[in-house]
Design a protein around this motif. Structure first.
Motif, PDB file in Angstrom:
ATOM      1  N   ARG A 155      -5.145 -33.016   6.563  1.00 25.04           N
ATOM      2  CA  ARG A 155      -5.127 -32.505   5.181  1.00 25.04           C
ATOM      3  C   ARG A 155      -6.393 -31.709   4.887  1.00 25.04           C
ATOM      4  NH1 ARG A 155      -3.081 -38.189   2.507  1.00 25.04           N
ATOM      5  NH2 ARG A 155      -0.830 -37.742   2.429  1.00 25.04           N
ATOM      6  N   ASN A 156      -7.522 -32.202   5.349  1.00 24.57           N
ATOM      7  CA  ASN A 156      -8.781 -31.497   5.107  1.00 24.57           C
ATOM      8  C   ASN A 156      -8.806 -30.154   5.819  1.00 24.57           C
ATOM      9  OD1 ASN A 156      -9.738 -33.550   3.492  1.00 24.57           O
ATOM     10  ND2 ASN A 156     -10.924 -34.527   5.117  1.00 24.57           N
ATOM     11  N   ARG A 157      -8.267 -30.113   7.013  1.00 23.14           N
ATOM     12  CA  ARG A 157      -8.216 -28.838   7.737  1.00 23.14           C
ATOM     13  C   ARG A 157      -7.374 -27.831   6.960  1.00 23.14           C
ATOM     14  NH1 ARG A 157      -8.193 -27.095  13.213  1.00 23.14           N
ATOM     15  NH2 ARG A 157      -8.605 -24.853  13.082  1.00 23.14           N
ATOM     16  N   GLY A 158      -6.259 -28.294   6.379  1.00 18.31           N
ATOM     17  CA  GLY A 158      -5.417 -27.418   5.576  1.00 18.31           C
ATOM     18  C   GLY A 158      -6.119 -26.944   4.318  1.00 18.31           C
ATOM     19  N   ALA A 159      -6.846 -27.846   3.656  1.00 24.92           N
ATOM     20  CA  ALA A 159      -7.566 -27.471   2.435  1.00 24.92           C
ATOM     21  C   ALA A 159      -8.637 -26.430   2.727  1.00 24.92           C
ATOM     22  CB  ALA A 159      -8.191 -28.710   1.807  1.00 24.92           C
ATOM     23  N   GLU A 160      -9.318 -26.574   3.863  1.00 25.92           N
ATOM     24  CA  GLU A 160     -10.373 -25.627   4.221  1.00 25.92           C
ATOM     25  C   GLU A 160      -9.800 -24.254   4.553  1.00 25.92           C
ATOM     26  OE1 GLU A 160     -13.484 -28.918   6.125  1.00 25.92           O
ATOM     27  OE2 GLU A 160     -12.007 -27.906   7.394  1.00 25.92           O
ATOM     28  N   ARG A 161      -8.576 -24.205   5.068  1.00 22.76           N
ATOM     29  CA  ARG A 161      -7.961 -22.927   5.422  1.00 22.76           C
ATOM     30  C   ARG A 161      -7.260 -22.254   4.244  1.00 22.76           C
ATOM     31  NH1 ARG A 161      -5.868 -18.883   5.572  1.00 22.76           N
ATOM     32  NH2 ARG A 161      -4.969 -17.687   7.333  1.00 22.76           N
ATOM     33  N   ALA A 162      -6.789 -23.028   3.282  1.00 21.71           N
ATOM     34  CA  ALA A 162      -6.005 -22.474   2.183  1.00 21.71           C
ATOM     35  C   ALA A 162      -6.829 -21.492   1.354  1.00 21.71           C
ATOM     36  CB  ALA A 162      -5.495 -23.602   1.288  1.00 21.71           C
ATOM     37  N   SER A 163      -6.171 -20.437   0.904  1.00 23.89           N
ATOM     38  CA  SER A 163      -6.873 -19.387   0.166  1.00 23.89           C
ATOM     39  C   SER A 163      -6.408 -19.247  -1.272  1.00 23.89           C
ATOM     40  CB  SER A 163      -6.678 -18.041   0.891  1.00 23.89           C
ATOM     41  OG  SER A 163      -5.296 -17.710   0.966  1.00 23.89           O
ATOM     42  N   SER A 164      -5.549 -20.152  -1.740  1.00 24.07           N
ATOM     43  CA  SER A 164      -4.974 -20.034  -3.078  1.00 24.07           C
ATOM     44  C   SER A 164      -5.692 -20.922  -4.084  1.00 24.07           C
ATOM     45  CB  SER A 164      -3.488 -20.395  -3.049  1.00 24.07           C
ATOM     46  OG  SER A 164      -2.784 -19.557  -2.159  1.00 24.07           O
ATOM     47  N   ALA A 165      -5.402 -20.686  -5.370  1.00 22.67           N
ATOM     48  CA  ALA A 165      -6.008 -21.485  -6.439  1.00 22.67           C
ATOM     49  C   ALA A 165      -5.470 -22.902  -6.458  1.00 22.67           C
ATOM     50  CB  ALA A 165      -5.754 -20.817  -7.788  1.00 22.67           C
ATOM     51  N   ILE A 166      -4.219 -23.075  -5.991  1.00 17.61           N
ATOM     52  CA  ILE A 166      -3.591 -24.382  -5.929  1.00 17.61           C
ATOM     53  C   ILE A 166      -3.235 -24.677  -4.470  1.00 17.61           C
ATOM     54  CG2 ILE A 166      -1.642 -25.819  -6.672  1.00 17.61           C
ATOM     55  CD1 ILE A 166      -3.531 -25.053  -8.963  1.00 17.61           C
ATOM     56  N   VAL A 167      -3.523 -25.904  -4.031  1.00 20.35           N
ATOM     57  CA  VAL A 167      -3.164 -26.334  -2.677  1.00 20.35           C
ATOM     58  C   VAL A 167      -2.148 -27.468  -2.812  1.00 20.35           C
ATOM     59  CG1 VAL A 167      -3.971 -27.203  -0.458  1.00 20.35           C
ATOM     60  CG2 VAL A 167      -5.462 -25.740  -1.856  1.00 20.35           C
ATOM     61  N   ALA A 168      -0.908 -27.220  -2.363  1.00 22.34           N
ATOM     62  CA  ALA A 168       0.169 -28.202  -2.462  1.00 22.34           C
ATOM     63  C   ALA A 168       0.434 -28.797  -1.088  1.00 22.34           C
ATOM     64  CB  ALA A 168       1.434 -27.550  -3.012  1.00 22.34           C
TER      65      ALA A 168
END
Length: 390
Positions: A155-168
């Motif tokens: 999950r943390n790896r995904g959060a670090e890669r995400a570029s949007s204002a909201i991470v679902a």
């Protein structure tokens, strides 16, 4: 899958056929109260009641044979969030390991979303082959490889890669209603809300194990929206705040800013580590840091529960292992002493009362996995002691 006979143009039926498709929904029937009368008794499985696109209640034939009926949510309690108008961008993160078929099925429900995600990120948490990568790339997703096992690590790896204002976030064993993301993102309707969760319904109830899970361990938290306020959390620090009632990790979203202000998921928790509760610990931490959490049941996902009793027993062991570890992590991170009392006094006393009831021959269906619960709970305390931080 026969949902509503002779009404092929019905909006509910069209939405559910898009979502469930060939996967079907064995043991689960969907009824639209706009055109049908609510059943008076349960089927053999579960009947989900809808008004238009909104789920408002259900009837469930539990594993104990009793019919459980949830109160039908009032119209004002079940209104959807406004339609898509200037919503912030959203990234969808799916963490997976060695389940390419489930991942393929989950990804198939994303092109149907009324509010398309800006990006879909698949985090492959140490799968043994290349099929996960192939499935992700074939669906047009961003593929990330994370070799350290642990759902919160992924999950943390995904959060670090995400570029949007909201991470679902959703799971690979889930199918998503076409309005899932739209309703999830629209529920960030005030700046104080740091997290939103949605309603998770069973995709099927085809086995005894699935029925038992939905009866006693359901992901669903009701059909009325709820806001869990940081102010209420602060006012009740002498008690354990039931963060697990906020929702389920299979359907949750966060403002990306919270990861900078509050930190990332605790990598000691959830699948691959302690076993569970990485999501609820994070909601707890958000509340402790002044953010509100919003449960919005108009955002719907369908989860495939484990089919076998053996698989369910392992899942319940992991759930309680993660739960006890999370209580101690919550104390470590916030200093709220009620977590210690819950972990070492109230929860053990609760288990003692259930053991006494069983030994006196008054066992109830919910105690079917009592020994797995207790073993998992003790294991979680020991796991925390080995991994605690100063």
């Amino acid at each position: 899958m026969s949902i509503i006979p002779n009404r092929l143009a019905n909006v509910l039926e069209a939405d559910l056929r898009k979502t469930l498709g060939v996967a079907g929904c064995a043991g689960v029937r969907h009824v639209d109260l706009d055109i049908q009368v609510a059943p008076e008794d349960c089927d053999a499985g579960m009947i989900v009641l809808w008004r238009g696109r909104l789920p408002v209640g259900h009837l469930l034939r539990g594993s104990d044979g009793h019919c459980r009926v949830t109160p039908i949510a009032a119209a004002q309690d079940s209104r959807p969030s406004p339609p898509v108008l200037n919503l912030p961008s959203a990234s969808v993160v799916i963490c997976t390991r060695d389940r390419p078929n489930e991942l393929r099925r989950c990804l198939s429900s994303l092109p149907q979303q009324s509010f398309p995600p800006a990006e879909v990120i698949v985090v492959d948490n140490a799968s043994r082959g290349d099929e996960t990568r192939e499935v992700a790339l074939a669906a047009g997703a961003i593929y990330l490889r994370e070799d350290r096992p642990g759902l919160d690590i992924a999950r943390n790896r995904g959060a670090e890669r995400a570029s949007s204002a909201i991470v679902a976030y959703t799971d690979d064993d889930v199918l998503l209603h076409p309005h899932w993301l739209e309703q999830l993102v629209a529920a960030f309707d005030r700046p104080s809300i740091g997290a939103v969760t949605g309603l998770v319904l069973p995709a099927e109830i085809a086995t005894e194990a699935q029925r038992h899970f939905e009866t006693f361990w359901s992901f669903g938290q009701g059909y009325a929206p709820q806001v869990f306020r940081a102010a209420d959390f602060a006012a009740s620090k002498h008690e354990v705040f039931p963060a697990w009632k906020i929702g389920a990790g299979a359907s949750m979203a966060f403002r990306s800013e919270v990861f900078d202000r509050v930190g990332l998921f605790d990598e000691r928790l959830d699948v691959g580590q302690a076993g569970c509760s990485g999501d609820s610990e994070y909601w707890y931490r958000l509340l402790a840091n002044g953010y509100d959490c919003h449960y919005q049941p108009s955002s719907v996902a369908f989860h495939f529960h484990r089919r076998t009793m053996e698989g369910l027993a392992k899942q319940i062991y992991s759930y309680m292992r993660g739960h006890s570890a999370a209580l101690l992590v919550q104390h470590e991170r916030t200093g709220v002493k009620a977590n210690l009392k819950q972990a070492f006094k109230w929860k053990p006393l609760w288990y003692l009362s259930r053991v006494r009831r069983t030994l006196l021959g008054r066992r109830v269906p919910e105690d079917r996995f009592l020994w797995q619960e207790i073993a998992g709970y003790i294991s979680g305390l020991l796991f925390y002691i080995r991994t605690r931080r100063e």
